[in-house]
Design a protein around this motif. Structure first.
Motif, PDB file in Angstrom:
ATOM      1  N   TRP A  75      -0.326   8.564  14.688  1.00 46.11           N
ATOM      2  CA  TRP A  75       0.176   7.453  13.871  1.00 46.11           C
ATOM      3  C   TRP A  75       0.573   6.252  14.726  1.00 46.11           C
ATOM      4  CZ3 TRP A  75       3.823  10.501   9.988  1.00 46.11           C
ATOM      5  CH2 TRP A  75       3.024  11.088   8.987  1.00 46.11           C
ATOM      6  N   ASP A 103      -4.437   1.085   8.563  1.00 46.24           N
ATOM      7  CA  ASP A 103      -4.449   1.352   7.120  1.00 46.24           C
ATOM      8  C   ASP A 103      -4.526   2.858   6.842  1.00 46.24           C
ATOM      9  OD1 ASP A 103      -4.285  -1.357   6.649  1.00 46.24           O
ATOM     10  OD2 ASP A 103      -6.437  -1.635   6.281  1.00 46.24           O
ATOM     11  N   GLU A 104      -5.333   3.554   7.654  1.00 42.53           N
ATOM     12  CA  GLU A 104      -5.419   5.016   7.515  1.00 42.53           C
ATOM     13  C   GLU A 104      -4.075   5.676   7.793  1.00 42.53           C
ATOM     14  OE1 GLU A 104      -9.865   5.353   9.385  1.00 42.53           O
ATOM     15  OE2 GLU A 104      -8.318   6.656  10.266  1.00 42.53           O
ATOM     16  N   GLU A 119      -8.426  -1.016  10.234  1.00 41.41           N
ATOM     17  CA  GLU A 119      -8.659   0.253   9.519  1.00 41.41           C
ATOM     18  C   GLU A 119      -7.811   1.412  10.040  1.00 41.41           C
ATOM     19  OE1 GLU A 119     -12.903   0.905   9.241  1.00 41.41           O
ATOM     20  OE2 GLU A 119     -13.092  -0.940   8.034  1.00 41.41           O
ATOM     21  N   PRO A 120      -7.689   1.573  11.359  1.00 47.59           N
ATOM     22  CA  PRO A 120      -6.839   2.690  11.824  1.00 47.59           C
ATOM     23  C   PRO A 120      -5.406   2.594  11.288  1.00 47.59           C
ATOM     24  CG  PRO A 120      -8.125   1.793  13.646  1.00 47.59           C
ATOM     25  CD  PRO A 120      -8.356   0.874  12.482  1.00 47.59           C
ATOM     26  N   ALA A 170      -1.611   5.064   4.952  1.00 47.29           N
ATOM     27  CA  ALA A 170      -1.907   5.873   3.757  1.00 47.29           C
ATOM     28  C   ALA A 170      -1.395   7.305   3.955  1.00 47.29           C
ATOM     29  CB  ALA A 170      -3.413   5.859   3.476  1.00 47.29           C
ATOM     30  N   GLU A 171      -1.605   7.844   5.152  1.00 48.15           N
ATOM     31  CA  GLU A 171      -1.107   9.202   5.425  1.00 48.15           C
ATOM     32  C   GLU A 171       0.417   9.252   5.432  1.00 48.15           C
ATOM     33  OE1 GLU A 171      -4.635  10.845   8.395  1.00 48.15           O
ATOM     34  OE2 GLU A 171      -2.544  11.226   8.906  1.00 48.15           O
ATOM     35  N   LYS A 230      -2.560   4.489  16.080  1.00 53.91           N
ATOM     36  CA  LYS A 230      -3.318   3.725  15.082  1.00 53.91           C
ATOM     37  C   LYS A 230      -2.560   2.462  14.660  1.00 53.91           C
ATOM     38  CE  LYS A 230      -6.239   7.303  13.068  1.00 53.91           C
ATOM     39  NZ  LYS A 230      -6.479   8.149  11.886  1.00 53.91           N
TER      40      LYS A 230
END
Ligand code: 261
Length: 404
Positions: A158, A187-188, A184-185, A191-192, A161
């Motif tokens: 985390w 955002d991923e 994108e990393p 979201a997690e 990213k």
């Protein structure tokens, strides 16, 4: 806009991430306040100007870089000012004040540090970053926050990213993001994080506990109310990036510095009371938050001889300030014995790091345990020490060996 010097015109973020020092050394000499087209911002590189602007929050309120804002969204304490900022500091400070930290820090850090050291391979070789510094850093803060159920590797993923997104700062000629996919990393990760933490927040609303996030939800709120998630999340992201990543950077940087001066390493091993001095110099030498703090001019102003229009963003380059030749002799060298001159690693003024005491304690205990367990630590000189980063900087890997 005034004409930009050629070396400033052509610099790229990739070059800065590899090694920012030559560029900033030249900036300090030729243009300590400079508009950098690749960033779409002014860079302030000298120590005195960084300190002056950091301390003057009336004329220089805190803002955030475009990439930082894209990563954290609105509401992070980094770019909040005045009364609203005070409230957010009141939310985070109870767990971070020295009297609180002293009560819990040993039990939080030492057993896990020992566990990691016991798990080292018996061949007398390790990458200290992935095997020790990052795990110790993220586990301590993760458990404090109440994220005991998130694995150490997930916390490392985390922060990494979020970090690459936060520093995806390059802009094109129109001032638009040059690498929009670079978010994108982040955002991923977000979201997690939300998927994992939302149910925990549901639980903490009805069942408060001692974790920091539970206190963020409840402290100072009227009876029967909790702090809204849109306040919690941006500030949780700030912690899950900077506060997770930087104690690990600082620990590894300090070991790298000491390995560059084996005589000084030996003194610190023999006298662990030197560890605070060693880590302070490590963070002076390579500031973990190297170039991530931004302020904005409230009015037209002249700084370092450069006219800056109202509203302009200036990036305070603490990593550069910490190697300013006007403040430090032989600034590029790690030196335990240099005079204790204050540095910019933890910032200054209203936005000075709220986690200073906590971070220093985590780093100190991590180094105490490491040097006690492996007093004969040496560099593995078959591998390079691989410092990386412009926004945030530290060794990506640090290969060491010892006689078993
Ligand atoms: C805890 C401090 O975290 C940060 C500081 C500066 C930029 C991004 C961060 O997450």
């Amino acid at each position: 806009m005034t004409a930009t010097l050629g070396f400033i015109e052509s610099i790229t973020i990739e070059e800065l991430e590899k090694d920012p020092y030559p560029f900033y050394e030249r900036l300090r000499r030729e243009a300590p306040v400079a508009f950098v087209p690749a960033l779409g911002m002014y860079i302030v590189s000298s120590k005195d100007l960084c300190a002056e602007i950091a301390k003057d929050s009336d004329n220089w309120p805190a803002v955030i870089s475009a990439a930082g804002g894209r990563t954290f969204g609105p509401g992070a304490l980094l770019n909040t000012n005045g009364e609203e900022h005070r409230k957010l500091r009141d939310m985070i400070e109870p767990h971070l004040q020295p009297s609180a930290v002293d009560k819990y820090i040993d039990a939080l850090v030492r057993p896990y540090a020992r566990e990691r050291l016991e798990a080292f391979d018996s061949d007398g070789r390790a990458d200290l970053v992935s095997a020790y510094c990052e795990p110790v850093s993220v586990r301590a803060l993760g458990d404090l926050l109440g994220l005991n159920d998130v694995s150490t590797d997930k916390l490392r993923e985390w922060f990494h990213k979020l970090s690459v997104s936060f520093t995806n700062a390059a802009v094109d000629d129109n001032g638009d993001f040059a690498n929009p996919d670079g978010f994108e990393p982040g955002d991923e990760a977000k979201a997690e994080i939300v998927a994992h933490v939302d149910p925990k927040i549901d639980h903490w609303i009805d069942h408060p506990d001692h974790s920091a996030i539970s206190h963020w939800l409840h402290d100072g709120m009227p009876e029967g109310q909790t702090r809204p998630r849109e306040v919690i999340y941006p500030n949780l992201y700030v912690f899950l990036l900077g506060a997770m990543q930087e104690p690990g950077h600082a620990m590894a940087t300090t070991v790298a510095g000491l390995l560059s001066r084996p005589d000084q390493l030996e003194r610190v091993v023999d006298d662990p009371t030197l560890i605070p001095r060693a880590q302070s110099e490590g963070m002076r030498w390579v500031a973990p938050i190297w170039s991530a703090v931004v302020k904005a001019a409230t009015k037209d102003v002249t700084v370092g001889g450069v006219d800056i229009p109202a509203g302009s963003a200036v990036m305070l380059s603490y990593g550069s300030a910490n190697q300013d030749e006007h403040a430090y002799d032989a600034p590029t060298a790690y030196d335990l014995d240099r005079p204790v001159t204050p540095n910019m690693t933890f910032g200054a003024g209203a936005h000075a790091c709220g986690g200073t005491y906590f971070a220093n304690a985590v780093i100190r205990i991590g180094l105490e345990e490491l040097l006690e367990a492996i007093p004969n630590l040496e560099r593995d000189d078959t591998r390079d020490v691989d410092f990386w980063g412009w926004g945030f900087r530290g060794p990506k890997e640090l290969f060491v060996k010892w006689e078993v």
